[in-house]
Write a protein that holds these residues in place. Sequence first.
Motif, PDB file in Angstrom:
ATOM      1  N   ALA A   3     -31.868  -9.346 -20.891  1.00  0.00           N
ATOM      2  CA  ALA A   3     -30.859 -10.538 -20.639  1.00  0.00           C
ATOM      3  C   ALA A   3     -31.056 -10.862 -19.134  1.00  0.00           C
ATOM      4  O   ALA A   3     -31.027 -12.175 -18.719  1.00  0.00           O
ATOM      5  N   ILE A   4     -30.846  -9.880 -18.237  1.00  0.00           N
ATOM      6  CA  ILE A   4     -31.142 -10.362 -16.738  1.00  0.00           C
ATOM      7  C   ILE A   4     -32.225 -11.155 -16.399  1.00  0.00           C
ATOM      8  O   ILE A   4     -32.427 -12.098 -16.013  1.00  0.00           O
ATOM      9  N   LYS A   5     -33.547 -10.414 -17.096  1.00  0.00           N
ATOM     10  CA  LYS A   5     -34.767 -11.183 -16.854  1.00  0.00           C
ATOM     11  C   LYS A   5     -34.943 -12.353 -17.271  1.00  0.00           C
ATOM     12  O   LYS A   5     -35.395 -13.415 -17.067  1.00  0.00           O
ATOM     13  N   LYS A   6     -34.165 -12.509 -18.574  1.00  0.00           N
ATOM     14  CA  LYS A   6     -34.508 -13.961 -19.112  1.00  0.00           C
ATOM     15  C   LYS A   6     -33.747 -14.925 -18.441  1.00  0.00           C
ATOM     16  O   LYS A   6     -34.016 -16.161 -18.127  1.00  0.00           O
ATOM     17  N   VAL A   7     -32.427 -14.722 -17.962  1.00  0.00           N
ATOM     18  CA  VAL A   7     -31.595 -15.642 -17.085  1.00  0.00           C
ATOM     19  C   VAL A   7     -32.144 -16.135 -15.706  1.00  0.00           C
ATOM     20  O   VAL A   7     -32.266 -17.183 -15.351  1.00  0.00           O
ATOM     21  N   CYS A   8     -32.587 -14.880 -15.129  1.00  0.00           N
ATOM     22  CA  CYS A   8     -32.973 -15.189 -13.692  1.00  0.00           C
ATOM     23  C   CYS A   8     -34.389 -14.560 -13.281  1.00  0.00           C
ATOM     24  O   CYS A   8     -34.961 -14.702 -12.122  1.00  0.00           O
ATOM     25  N   GLY A   9     -35.236 -13.976 -14.285  1.00  0.00           N
ATOM     26  CA  GLY A   9     -36.524 -13.669 -13.997  1.00  0.00           C
ATOM     27  C   GLY A   9     -36.697 -12.563 -13.269  1.00  0.00           C
ATOM     28  O   GLY A   9     -38.050 -12.055 -12.786  1.00  0.00           O
ATOM     29  N   LEU A  10     -35.375 -11.699 -13.074  1.00  0.00           N
ATOM     30  CA  LEU A  10     -35.631 -10.590 -12.127  1.00  0.00           C
ATOM     31  C   LEU A  10     -35.857  -9.461 -12.906  1.00  0.00           C
ATOM     32  O   LEU A  10     -35.426  -9.107 -14.186  1.00  0.00           O
TER      33      LEU A  10
END
Length: 255
Positions: A91-98
């Motif tokens: 989810a973190i990757k999806k929202v902010c690419g991190l």
Amino acid sequence: MIMIKNGNYNIIELEEVESTNTYAKDIAKDGAKHGTVIIADKQSAGKGRLGRSFTSPAGKGIFMSIVLRPDIEADVASRLTLVAAVAVRRAIKKVCGLETGIKWPNDIVADGKKVCGILTEMATELEKVKYVILGIGVNVLNESFEEELSNVATSIYMLTGKKYDKELFVQEILSEFTICYDKFIEIKDLTGIKQDYDACLVNIHKTVKVINGNTVFEGICRGIGNEGELLVETGKGVQKIISGEVSVRGVYGYV
Ligand code: BTN
């Protein structure tokens, strides 16, 4: 109290609570349904693993707990915490690419510091699960942390320089968790996420220190087994570390 309907979840938003996990436990005892989610803007006594606290200042993070009622045995349910770690990371990757890593069993880390912690609690009856409370805390908008936390905690804002809407993370966490949860409930072990989990395990193939009360030993981290145990290679062979009260860290510092 605001009630929002969100797909499979009933979301209850609160301004302030001691701990969303404690609140969720109380309502689960009174019969709250599978998929009830408590989200608070602030926690006055946020709880972490191993009796630690989780700093939860107003408006800065996501402090949420999901009530789950899976039809599984208690030892199988403890694997849910690793399932949640993979979902939150996605989810973190999806929202902010991190790109974040996982510190076994369930801390999400970046830049050598924790950005999200997960605390799973459950009630059982005759080895069957009555309910599981899955508590997720994500540091989103914190600009800094008090001195004693500054070496171990970070936030999405500190990592990206951007102030993302917390709501976006909640939506993505719930949708990624649903995908991972449904797969897990079907097969009941971690084969569905093992590859993904190991790929972002921060200490894989590195020396780790296993701390269990007064017992401390070192070995090489070799990833997780299908039941969520950490495999640590020592001179005496591969040891299976079961989550419980054990703390595993790199030889240098928190991660
Ligand atoms: C850890 O880092 O050891 C676990 C932290 C878990 C924090 C979350 S915030 C929402 C939920 N309510 C709590 O009191 N704890 C969890």
